[in-house]
Design a protein around this motif. Structure first.
Motif, PDB file in Angstrom:
ATOM      1  N   UNK A 178       9.472   3.526  -9.866  1.00 56.26           N
ATOM      2  CA  UNK A 178       8.979   2.160  -9.725  1.00 56.26           C
ATOM      3  C   UNK A 178       8.460   1.593 -11.029  1.00 56.26           C
ATOM      4  N   UNK A 179       7.703   2.408 -11.768  1.00 54.28           N
ATOM      5  CA  UNK A 179       7.176   1.942 -13.048  1.00 54.28           C
ATOM      6  C   UNK A 179       8.301   1.604 -14.022  1.00 54.28           C
ATOM      7  N   UNK A 180       9.386   2.364 -13.964  1.00 52.79           N
ATOM      8  CA  UNK A 180      10.514   2.130 -14.866  1.00 52.79           C
ATOM      9  C   UNK A 180      11.181   0.785 -14.594  1.00 52.79           C
ATOM     10  N   UNK A 181      10.990   0.244 -13.382  1.00 53.28           N
ATOM     11  CA  UNK A 181      11.628  -1.025 -13.012  1.00 53.28           C
ATOM     12  C   UNK A 181      10.725  -2.234 -13.221  1.00 53.28           C
ATOM     13  N   UNK A 182       9.484  -2.014 -13.613  1.00 56.80           N
ATOM     14  CA  UNK A 182       8.507  -3.103 -13.752  1.00 56.80           C
ATOM     15  C   UNK A 182       8.887  -4.055 -14.884  1.00 56.80           C
ATOM     16  N   UNK A 183       8.755  -5.354 -14.627  1.00 54.98           N
ATOM     17  CA  UNK A 183       8.971  -6.370 -15.660  1.00 54.98           C
ATOM     18  C   UNK A 183       7.743  -7.244 -15.862  1.00 54.98           C
ATOM     19  N   UNK A 184       6.696  -7.052 -15.062  1.00 55.66           N
ATOM     20  CA  UNK A 184       5.497  -7.873 -15.159  1.00 55.66           C
ATOM     21  C   UNK A 184       4.503  -7.345 -16.181  1.00 55.66           C
ATOM     22  N   UNK A 185       3.417  -8.075 -16.366  1.00 53.40           N
ATOM     23  CA  UNK A 185       2.363  -7.705 -17.315  1.00 53.40           C
ATOM     24  C   UNK A 185       1.351  -6.742 -16.705  1.00 53.40           C
ATOM     25  N   UNK A 186       1.132  -6.859 -15.395  1.00 47.80           N
ATOM     26  CA  UNK A 186       0.159  -6.032 -14.692  1.00 47.80           C
ATOM     27  C   UNK A 186       0.873  -5.258 -13.590  1.00 47.80           C
ATOM     28  N   UNK A 187       0.558  -3.976 -13.477  1.00 55.49           N
ATOM     29  CA  UNK A 187       1.155  -3.113 -12.459  1.00 55.49           C
ATOM     30  C   UNK A 187       0.083  -2.752 -11.435  1.00 55.49           C
ATOM     31  N   UNK A 188       0.388  -2.948 -10.161  1.00 57.10           N
ATOM     32  CA  UNK A 188      -0.517  -2.572  -9.078  1.00 57.10           C
ATOM     33  C   UNK A 188       0.141  -1.481  -8.246  1.00 57.10           C
ATOM     34  N   UNK A 189      -0.590  -0.394  -7.995  1.00 57.68           N
ATOM     35  CA  UNK A 189      -0.114   0.697  -7.152  1.00 57.68           C
ATOM     36  C   UNK A 189      -0.673   0.499  -5.749  1.00 57.68           C
ATOM     37  N   UNK A 190       0.202   0.445  -4.745  1.00 60.46           N
ATOM     38  CA  UNK A 190      -0.257   0.174  -3.378  1.00 60.46           C
ATOM     39  C   UNK A 190       0.491   1.057  -2.393  1.00 60.46           C
ATOM     40  N   UNK A 191      -0.241   1.799  -1.553  1.00 64.06           N
ATOM     41  CA  UNK A 191       0.398   2.583  -0.503  1.00 64.06           C
ATOM     42  C   UNK A 191       0.882   1.668   0.615  1.00 64.06           C
ATOM     43  N   UNK A 192       1.897   2.129   1.333  1.00 62.26           N
ATOM     44  CA  UNK A 192       2.556   1.297   2.338  1.00 62.26           C
ATOM     45  C   UNK A 192       2.042   1.537   3.748  1.00 62.26           C
ATOM     46  N   UNK A 193       1.013   2.356   3.922  1.00 59.29           N
ATOM     47  CA  UNK A 193       0.564   2.707   5.265  1.00 59.29           C
ATOM     48  C   UNK A 193      -0.521   1.794   5.813  1.00 59.29           C
ATOM     49  N   UNK A 194      -0.927   0.783   5.032  1.00 56.58           N
ATOM     50  CA  UNK A 194      -1.951  -0.144   5.489  1.00 56.58           C
ATOM     51  C   UNK A 194      -3.362   0.275   5.156  1.00 56.58           C
ATOM     52  N   UNK A 195      -3.535   1.410   4.499  1.00 55.72           N
ATOM     53  CA  UNK A 195      -4.890   1.885   4.173  1.00 55.72           C
ATOM     54  C   UNK A 195      -5.527   1.087   3.043  1.00 55.72           C
ATOM     55  N   UNK A 196      -4.726   0.583   2.123  1.00 57.81           N
ATOM     56  CA  UNK A 196      -5.226  -0.219   1.003  1.00 57.81           C
ATOM     57  C   UNK A 196      -5.024  -1.703   1.316  1.00 57.81           C
ATOM     58  N   UNK A 197      -6.038  -2.494   1.056  1.00 53.28           N
ATOM     59  CA  UNK A 197      -6.010  -3.915   1.397  1.00 53.28           C
ATOM     60  C   UNK A 197      -5.487  -4.739   0.219  1.00 53.28           C
ATOM     61  N   UNK A 198      -4.310  -5.355   0.358  1.00 50.72           N
ATOM     62  CA  UNK A 198      -3.761  -6.171  -0.737  1.00 50.72           C
ATOM     63  C   UNK A 198      -4.650  -7.350  -1.123  1.00 50.72           C
ATOM     64  N   UNK A 199      -5.551  -7.753  -0.233  1.00 53.08           N
ATOM     65  CA  UNK A 199      -6.435  -8.880  -0.544  1.00 53.08           C
ATOM     66  C   UNK A 199      -7.451  -8.523  -1.627  1.00 53.08           C
ATOM     67  N   UNK A 200      -7.521  -7.245  -1.991  1.00 49.09           N
ATOM     68  CA  UNK A 200      -8.407  -6.837  -3.077  1.00 49.09           C
ATOM     69  C   UNK A 200      -7.756  -6.979  -4.455  1.00 49.09           C
ATOM     70  N   UNK A 201      -6.466  -7.273  -4.500  1.00 47.65           N
ATOM     71  CA  UNK A 201      -5.755  -7.338  -5.780  1.00 47.65           C
ATOM     72  C   UNK A 201      -6.416  -8.282  -6.779  1.00 47.65           C
TER      73      UNK A 201
END
Length: 263
Positions: A65-88
């Motif tokens: 995933x990191x190898x495909x990044x084109x943005x300035x900031x990288x966010x790591x997020x699990x897909x199981x719902x445990x991490x809240x994207x609203x905290x980004x």
């Protein structure tokens, strides 16, 4: 944003619904799911970038995933719902304020967890102390994978996203990836800020975390990273902080799914 996935089709609608609307890219790194995860991701977000793992494990998913990044900031997020994207936004604010690496923590004021047992919290505390003694850090939550960082930090991670084949595993391809990232960021001398975060229970599916087995894996990772020199000799070129950074969200397989496949 980088989101690793392995059979997370039921969880993606919840996770994607909470993503900020102005993300530059959402990268889903899939570990050969059999439940239609990729199809669900595309139906929810037609512009999603799908990356398929070339080896096994959460660490390999993050590397791909990191190898495909084109943005300035990288966010790591699990897909199981445990991490809240609203905290980004809080993570991005820490980066804009001067941090290279924004490290999520459940053990700071404003953070917490609905999914951690007393035994795991006790073990995490001892692993924190060990990491801080070995690497000169002040981490309060070593074993939490919700992080964000400027893309200029990627060279310091020294992750290998190439071959040798889908059935092989290299050091860093497994659950040790989070410890590896945290320690290599520290060894590179990058500026670290902790961000309070609340960990929710996974929505669908069952966790396969084992306190003692996985604690020993983290301890081994600390020992290996203390002596292997990775991250120490990489020249990190900081770019001027942008007032409106381009955020790349990379989704990867959650820890529970990773453990289920590799235990």
């Amino acid at each position: 944003m980088v989101i690793p996935t392995f059979n997370e089709a039921k969880n993606l609608p919840h996770v994607f619904a909470l993503l900020p609307g102005d993300l530059h890219e959402v990268i889903v790194v899939d570990g050969r799911s059999s439940d239609g995860t990729i199809e669900v991701a595309r139906s929810l977000r037609p512009d999603v970038v799908i990356v398929r793992q070339n080896r096994k494990g959460k660490g390999n998913a993050m590397a791909c995933g990191f190898a495909a990044v084109t943005g300035d900031v990288v966010v790591m997020l699990d897909a199981d719902g445990s991490a809240d994207p609203r905290e980004i936004p809080a993570y991005v604010a820490a980066l804009v304020a001067g941090a290279d690496f924004a490290k999520g923590t459940r053990f700071a004021a404003g953070g917490g967890s609905a999914d951690i047992t007393r035994t795991r919290a006790w073990g995490n505390g001892w692993l924190n102390r060990t990491a801080n003694a070995l690497f000169g850090t002040r981490y309060t939550d070593l074993c939490y994978g919700y992080n964000a960082f400027w893309a200029h930090c990627l060279p310091a991670l020294e992750l290998d996203a190439t071959g040798p084949g889908e059935d092989a595993k290299l050091w860093g391809d497994g659950f040790e990836i989070e410890t590896l990232i945290n320690t290599r960021i520290a060894k590179a001398g990058l500026r670290i800020t902790e961000v309070p975060s609340f960990e929710h229970e996974r929505i669908h599916g069952q966790s396969n975390l084992n306190t003692w087995r996985d604690g020993l894996r983290v301890l081994r990772a600390l020992a290996v990273e203390r002596v292997n020199g990775k991250g120490r000799h990489v020249l990190v070129v900081r770019e001027a902080a942008l007032p409106l950074p381009v955020v790349a969200l990379v989704a990867a397989p959650c820890a529970a799914a990773e453990l289920a496949r590799t235990a």
